[in-house]
Design a protein around this motif. Structure first.
Motif, PDB file in Angstrom:
ATOM      1  N   THR A 303       0.829  -1.206   0.000  1.00 40.17           N
ATOM      2  CA  THR A 303       0.000   0.000   0.000  1.00 40.17           C
ATOM      3  C   THR A 303       0.863   1.256   0.000  1.00 40.17           C
ATOM      4  O   THR A 303       0.617   2.209  -0.757  1.00 40.17           O
ATOM      5  CB  THR A 303      -0.923   0.010   1.227  1.00 40.17           C
ATOM      6  N   LYS A 304       1.874   1.271   0.860  1.00 48.09           N
ATOM      7  CA  LYS A 304       2.755   2.443   0.948  1.00 48.09           C
ATOM      8  C   LYS A 304       3.455   2.686  -0.382  1.00 48.09           C
ATOM      9  O   LYS A 304       3.551   3.838  -0.842  1.00 48.09           O
ATOM     10  CB  LYS A 304       3.789   2.224   2.062  1.00 48.09           C
ATOM     11  N   TRP A 305       3.936   1.628  -1.019  1.00 45.93           N
ATOM     12  CA  TRP A 305       4.605   1.779  -2.313  1.00 45.93           C
ATOM     13  C   TRP A 305       3.640   2.341  -3.353  1.00 45.93           C
ATOM     14  O   TRP A 305       3.981   3.256  -4.107  1.00 45.93           O
ATOM     15  CB  TRP A 305       5.166   0.442  -2.783  1.00 45.93           C
ATOM     16  N   MET A 306       2.431   1.787  -3.403  1.00 44.61           N
ATOM     17  CA  MET A 306       1.454   2.223  -4.392  1.00 44.61           C
ATOM     18  C   MET A 306       1.143   3.711  -4.233  1.00 44.61           C
ATOM     19  O   MET A 306       1.099   4.469  -5.215  1.00 44.61           O
ATOM     20  CB  MET A 306       0.168   1.398  -4.262  1.00 44.61           C
ATOM     21  N   VAL A 307       0.943   4.148  -2.996  1.00 45.50           N
ATOM     22  CA  VAL A 307       0.602   5.554  -2.758  1.00 45.50           C
ATOM     23  C   VAL A 307       1.794   6.466  -3.041  1.00 45.50           C
ATOM     24  O   VAL A 307       1.670   7.505  -3.699  1.00 45.50           O
ATOM     25  CB  VAL A 307       0.104   5.740  -1.310  1.00 45.50           C
ATOM     26  N   ASN A 308       2.978   6.068  -2.557  1.00 39.62           N
ATOM     27  CA  ASN A 308       4.147   6.946  -2.695  1.00 39.62           C
ATOM     28  C   ASN A 308       4.703   7.016  -4.113  1.00 39.62           C
ATOM     29  O   ASN A 308       5.153   8.067  -4.560  1.00 39.62           O
ATOM     30  CB  ASN A 308       5.257   6.486  -1.745  1.00 39.62           C
ATOM     31  N   GLU A 309       4.676   5.887  -4.814  1.00 34.36           N
ATOM     32  CA  GLU A 309       5.358   5.823  -6.101  1.00 34.36           C
ATOM     33  C   GLU A 309       4.438   5.917  -7.318  1.00 34.36           C
ATOM     34  O   GLU A 309       4.892   6.234  -8.408  1.00 34.36           O
ATOM     35  CB  GLU A 309       6.171   4.518  -6.187  1.00 34.36           C
ATOM     36  N   ILE A 316      -0.503  15.514  -4.961  1.00 35.33           N
ATOM     37  CA  ILE A 316      -0.518  16.952  -5.244  1.00 35.33           C
ATOM     38  C   ILE A 316      -1.933  17.521  -5.053  1.00 35.33           C
ATOM     39  O   ILE A 316      -2.116  18.579  -4.431  1.00 35.33           O
ATOM     40  CB  ILE A 316      -0.019  17.215  -6.679  1.00 35.33           C
ATOM     41  N   LYS A 317      -2.932  16.812  -5.556  1.00 37.95           N
ATOM     42  CA  LYS A 317      -4.316  17.267  -5.417  1.00 37.95           C
ATOM     43  C   LYS A 317      -4.732  17.303  -3.942  1.00 37.95           C
ATOM     44  O   LYS A 317      -5.404  18.247  -3.506  1.00 37.95           O
ATOM     45  CB  LYS A 317      -5.255  16.346  -6.199  1.00 37.95           C
ATOM     46  N   ALA A 318      -4.341  16.275  -3.193  1.00 33.73           N
ATOM     47  CA  ALA A 318      -4.700  16.222  -1.782  1.00 33.73           C
ATOM     48  C   ALA A 318      -4.079  17.385  -1.011  1.00 33.73           C
ATOM     49  O   ALA A 318      -4.728  18.006  -0.163  1.00 33.73           O
ATOM     50  CB  ALA A 318      -4.252  14.893  -1.184  1.00 33.73           C
ATOM     51  N   LYS A 319      -2.829  17.694  -1.332  1.00 35.05           N
ATOM     52  CA  LYS A 319      -2.146  18.802  -0.658  1.00 35.05           C
ATOM     53  C   LYS A 319      -2.846  20.120  -0.935  1.00 35.05           C
ATOM     54  O   LYS A 319      -3.018  20.954  -0.027  1.00 35.05           O
ATOM     55  CB  LYS A 319      -0.689  18.860  -1.105  1.00 35.05           C
ATOM     56  N   LYS A 320      -3.274  20.344  -2.169  1.00 39.69           N
ATOM     57  CA  LYS A 320      -3.982  21.575  -2.519  1.00 39.69           C
ATOM     58  C   LYS A 320      -5.309  21.683  -1.781  1.00 39.69           C
ATOM     59  O   LYS A 320      -5.767  22.789  -1.458  1.00 39.69           O
ATOM     60  CB  LYS A 320      -4.229  21.615  -4.029  1.00 39.69           C
ATOM     61  N   MET A 321      -5.912  20.540  -1.493  1.00 40.19           N
ATOM     62  CA  MET A 321      -7.215  20.527  -0.812  1.00 40.19           C
ATOM     63  C   MET A 321      -7.071  20.474   0.705  1.00 40.19           C
ATOM     64  O   MET A 321      -8.078  20.445   1.419  1.00 40.19           O
ATOM     65  CB  MET A 321      -8.048  19.348  -1.318  1.00 40.19           C
ATOM     66  N   GLY A 322      -5.823  20.412   1.185  1.00 40.51           N
ATOM     67  CA  GLY A 322      -5.587  20.426   2.623  1.00 40.51           C
ATOM     68  C   GLY A 322      -5.975  19.145   3.330  1.00 40.51           C
ATOM     69  O   GLY A 322      -6.414  19.171   4.488  1.00 40.51           O
ATOM     70  N   MET A 323      -5.798  18.032   2.659  1.00 36.60           N
ATOM     71  CA  MET A 323      -6.126  16.742   3.284  1.00 36.60           C
ATOM     72  C   MET A 323      -5.010  15.749   2.998  1.00 36.60           C
ATOM     73  O   MET A 323      -4.153  15.978   2.145  1.00 36.60           O
ATOM     74  CB  MET A 323      -7.462  16.202   2.753  1.00 36.60           C
ATOM     75  N   SER A 324      -5.021  14.635   3.721  1.00 36.20           N
ATOM     76  CA  SER A 324      -4.021  13.604   3.473  1.00 36.20           C
ATOM     77  C   SER A 324      -4.331  12.890   2.163  1.00 36.20           C
ATOM     78  O   SER A 324      -5.489  12.843   1.715  1.00 36.20           O
ATOM     79  CB  SER A 324      -4.008  12.581   4.614  1.00 36.20           C
ATOM     80  N   VAL A 325      -3.312  12.335   1.544  1.00 35.75           N
ATOM     81  CA  VAL A 325      -3.517  11.619   0.292  1.00 35.75           C
ATOM     82  C   VAL A 325      -4.422  10.412   0.501  1.00 35.75           C
ATOM     83  O   VAL A 325      -5.234  10.054  -0.383  1.00 35.75           O
ATOM     84  CB  VAL A 325      -2.168  11.197  -0.330  1.00 35.75           C
ATOM     85  N   TYR A 326      -4.357   9.780   1.689  1.00 36.47           N
ATOM     86  CA  TYR A 326      -5.207   8.622   1.961  1.00 36.47           C
ATOM     87  C   TYR A 326      -6.675   9.035   2.046  1.00 36.47           C
ATOM     88  O   TYR A 326      -7.564   8.328   1.547  1.00 36.47           O
ATOM     89  CB  TYR A 326      -4.757   7.933   3.250  1.00 36.47           C
ATOM     90  N   GLN A 327      -6.939  10.184   2.673  1.00 41.42           N
ATOM     91  CA  GLN A 327      -8.319  10.674   2.747  1.00 41.42           C
ATOM     92  C   GLN A 327      -8.840  11.002   1.345  1.00 41.42           C
ATOM     93  O   GLN A 327      -9.971  10.656   0.993  1.00 41.42           O
ATOM     94  CB  GLN A 327      -8.389  11.910   3.641  1.00 41.42           C
TER      95      GLN A 327
END
Length: 504
Positions: A303-309, A316-327
């Protein structure tokens, strides 16, 4: 007053201060980076453990200055091995549980003592991830370091030495070495003699929940703990989870969703039968003379590899929306069709575990088209983890008796859709714990019993373990996923020629 439970993981150290009824007073986490000098190697500077614990302790004590810890215990991975010199300091790196360098050493060992015999004694099928394998690697490739080493310690034993105590380690962690006799609860002279390793180089096995001593001023300062805090032996992380989830009776199953997703159920006797060996059931010592039946998969790594890589755009989209990538990914998955994705991701980045026990296995993705998105890959990852979960449930039922309920905890189970996938594919009801910190809570309860805060283990469990919600299988979705799960299992088998070639 608080009780401090540590969850010493592969990539980070988490400390949690609990009160006497399981409420979290404060917690902190410090990551550390492993390094890989060569393919298949995974090392860490052992003092990173000490630095992380110190940072975590200071952070927690700043948050709750009026609730100093009265006792501390550690939940940790057990396969990692740390060479400790005659001066009590590390004589080499920590050879981590994801290290797979010692293929040749394991092959040589099983020529001297058959794999089935090792399994009968230890409850673990031979594999290069275990501590003994890396001890043999050090002996063969770094003889000067081997001779300079007084004890080869699992993380708990290393911490005990660094805290000024004898190199003691709980039975459950010793069981993850591949040289511990689970019935006699001592190091196996038969295996160590075959390996050519002196028993004097091993740590001292003791039960979990045993009071080791109290920290003096010097060592308390070193670890960022108060002078006089009681130090208590903890347990292997999945052992600790079974206690922290209250799953200590026959027919109860705990599941820890972390770097390795593992299911544990207890029995009165160890199962080292031919059938158990064939499916790589792991058995290790639990409390009161009982045994854990343990099956696992490296789910969190995948899971970590899939999300990170792979999911960079989503980050990038999650950061712009102020939430975690998992959320963000979870919200996007909710917009997808309910049906299976027909994408298959084998999360075996460091080899497969139960039931294949194949260190030559590798991660693989099948079913990619031009229309596959990051959220769809994220959902597919958890679908395949659910297929693995269902297979592990089937094996546990076969090896240890039928069950209907699993108690689940850990970061890998925070999204309800991931829990529902596991329930739908396995047909099991899943109870989610109120706390995500079951390993830390488990060893905190053991520490509380050791210092008399709880009358007994049962008293500690009654006061501390609470269920937040229950997920039940959806028969309609179970039917929809039947063919997809079968396809996933066929895919693994179909890759055998590739794995065989890779291993040559």
């Amino acid at each position: 007053m608080s009780i401090l439970g540590f969850d010493l993981g592969t990539g980070s150290c988490k400390g949690v201060a609990f009160d006497s009824v399981g409420n979290i007073l404060a917690k902190a986490e410090k990551g550390y980076d492993t390094y890989s000098p060569n393919p298949g190697w995974c090392e860490l500077d052992p003092m990173e453990f000490v630095k992380a614990i110190r940072e975590v302790c200071f952070s927690i004590r700043e948050k709750i200055p009026d609730d100093e810890p009265a006792a501390v215990a550690f939940s940790s991975h057990g396969e990692t091995i740390i060479p400790v010199g005659f001066d009590g300091k590390p004589s080499g790196p920590a050879y981590m549980n994801a290290d797979n360098r010692a293929f040749a050493e394991v092959d040589e060992l099983v020529k001297k003592i058959p794999a089935k015999r090792i399994y009968e004694i230890t409850g673990t099928p031979p594999h290069p991830m275990y501590g003994l394998a890396n001890i043999l690697w050090v002996k063969a490739h770094e003889p000067d370091r081997y001779e300079a080493t007084d004890k080869f310690c699992p993380p708990e034993a290393f911490l005990m030495v660094t805290m000024g105590f004898e190199p003691v380690c709980n039975y459950s962690n010793c069981c993850r070495n591949m040289a511990f006799d689970i019935r006699k609860k001592e190091w196996s002279r038969e295996i160590l003699d075959a390996a050519g390793v002196s028993i004097e180089r091993m740590c001292i096995p003791v039960p979990s929940g045993q009071l080791v001593g109290k920290l003096d001023k010097e060592h308390a300062a070193m670890f960022g703990l108060p002078e006089g805090v009681a130090v208590v032996t903890g347990g292997f992380d999945h052992f600790s989870t079974s206690i922290g989830s209250g799953a200590i009776h026959k027919g109860m199953v705990s599941c820890s969703c972390g770097t390795y997703e593992g299911l544990t159920t207890l029995s009165d006797e160890p199962n080292t039968s031919e059938a158990a060996f064939d499916c790589c059931l792991n058995t290790f010592c639990h409390l009161d003379g009982r045994y854990s039946n343990f099956v696992y998969v490296p789910a969190g790594m995948g899971t970590k590899w899939m999300v990170n890589e792979v999911c960079g755009a989503e980050k990038i989209k999650a950061k712009k929306m102020g939430m975690s990538v998992y959320q963000y990914l979870t919200e996007e998955v909710a917009k997808l069709p309910k049906e299976p994705t027909d994408i298959y991701f084998a999360p075996h980045l460091v080899g497969s575990c139960t039931p294949y026990n194949n260190p030559a296995a590798r991660g693989a993705i099948y079913g990619i088209t031009p229309y596959v998105t990051g959220p769809k890959l994220y959902k597919a990852t958890y679908e395949c983890i659910a297929y693995e979960f269902a297979q592990l449930c089937d094996l546990l039922c076969e090896m240890a008796g039928d069950f209907e309920l699993v108690r689940m905890s850990g970061g890998g189970a925070r999204s309800e859709f991931t829990i529902q996938l596991r329930s739908d594919n396995s047909g099991k009801k899943i109870e989610c714990l109120e706390t995500d910190e079951a390993p830390a809570l488990g060893v905190a309860i053991l520490a509380g019993v050791a210092i008399g805060e709880f009358r007994s283990l049962e008293d500690g469990l009654e006061k501390n373990v609470r269920i937040s919600k229950t997920i039940i299988p959806n028969p309609e979705m179970t039917a929809k996923y039947t063919d997809a799960r079968a396809m996933y299992e066929r895919l693994y088998r179909s890759l055998a020629p590739v794995r065989d070639s890779w291993a040559l």
